[in-house]
Design a protein around this motif. Sequence first.
Motif, PDB file in Angstrom:
ATOM      1  N   GLU A  41      45.017  -5.097  15.823  1.00 27.97           N
ATOM      2  CA  GLU A  41      45.474  -6.195  16.684  1.00 27.97           C
ATOM      3  C   GLU A  41      46.718  -6.814  16.055  1.00 27.97           C
ATOM      4  O   GLU A  41      46.969  -6.636  14.882  1.00 27.97           O
ATOM      5  N   CYS A  68      34.531  -7.105  19.959  1.00 29.85           N
ATOM      6  CA  CYS A  68      35.402  -8.163  19.447  1.00 29.85           C
ATOM      7  C   CYS A  68      35.366  -8.108  17.924  1.00 29.85           C
ATOM      8  O   CYS A  68      34.329  -8.366  17.310  1.00 29.85           O
ATOM      9  N   HIS A  69      36.506  -7.768  17.312  1.00 32.89           N
ATOM     10  CA  HIS A  69      36.526  -7.664  15.854  1.00 32.89           C
ATOM     11  C   HIS A  69      36.292  -9.027  15.202  1.00 32.89           C
ATOM     12  O   HIS A  69      35.588  -9.126  14.203  1.00 32.89           O
ATOM     13  N   ALA A  70      36.859 -10.078  15.749  1.00 34.84           N
ATOM     14  CA  ALA A  70      36.731 -11.391  15.116  1.00 34.84           C
ATOM     15  C   ALA A  70      35.278 -11.850  15.102  1.00 34.84           C
ATOM     16  O   ALA A  70      34.766 -12.306  14.069  1.00 34.84           O
ATOM     17  N   GLU A  71      34.594 -11.716  16.212  1.00 31.40           N
ATOM     18  CA  GLU A  71      33.199 -12.133  16.258  1.00 31.40           C
ATOM     19  C   GLU A  71      32.332 -11.234  15.370  1.00 31.40           C
ATOM     20  O   GLU A  71      31.434 -11.702  14.681  1.00 31.40           O
ATOM     21  N   PHE A  74      33.437 -12.177  11.572  1.00 33.35           N
ATOM     22  CA  PHE A  74      33.405 -13.551  11.077  1.00 33.35           C
ATOM     23  C   PHE A  74      32.268 -14.425  11.598  1.00 33.35           C
ATOM     24  O   PHE A  74      32.190 -15.595  11.253  1.00 33.35           O
ATOM     25  N   HIS A 101      41.406  -3.201   9.758  1.00 35.62           N
ATOM     26  CA  HIS A 101      40.096  -3.428  10.357  1.00 35.62           C
ATOM     27  C   HIS A 101      39.065  -2.428   9.836  1.00 35.62           C
ATOM     28  O   HIS A 101      37.896  -2.775   9.649  1.00 35.62           O
TER      29      HIS A 101
END
Length: 164
Positions: A41, A68-71, A74, A101
């Motif tokens: 991203e 979703c990588h962020a969810e 993190f 990632h």
Amino acid sequence: MDKSTPDFGLEVDGVGGVCPAGEAYAERQIAEKKTPVFSCEGPCIRGEIARLAANIVAREVPGYARACHAETFFVPHSGMLRWVKGADRSVMIEGCFLKCHSRVLNNLVEPERVLHIDTNPIHHKYSDIFLMDDVPEEERKATARAVADRIIQMLTDREQQQGS
């Protein structure tokens, strides 16, 4: 200056709650046994090509869906992470050799359960360009389409080999 780093940790502020839409989405993906698809991203053209290609792959290949990588990375109590950890495998479509990632995902699930795909050897473009806006939108889309088509073929070939 040293051009490599040893493994390192990163402090992340805690969070209360979860994303309600993300939770409902992840629960559907778990129920449907979909394979999570991640991508690079950011503003880099190579990451944008990976992101656009990942969207196409997840939209067009049955059994795959964007994660979703962020969810996932993190929010350790999220349904998104539960989906990824419970999946037989995940697909990580990276935009460059740094594999940012991938390096995180490899510490959340067993690395052998992640199919890592670097898009650069597929398109061989943009090694001297950083910003995605320095490449016309139609060219970005066309390159992403070509990359996605190659990844779809790779996934199809892989599934046929595993099925025989």
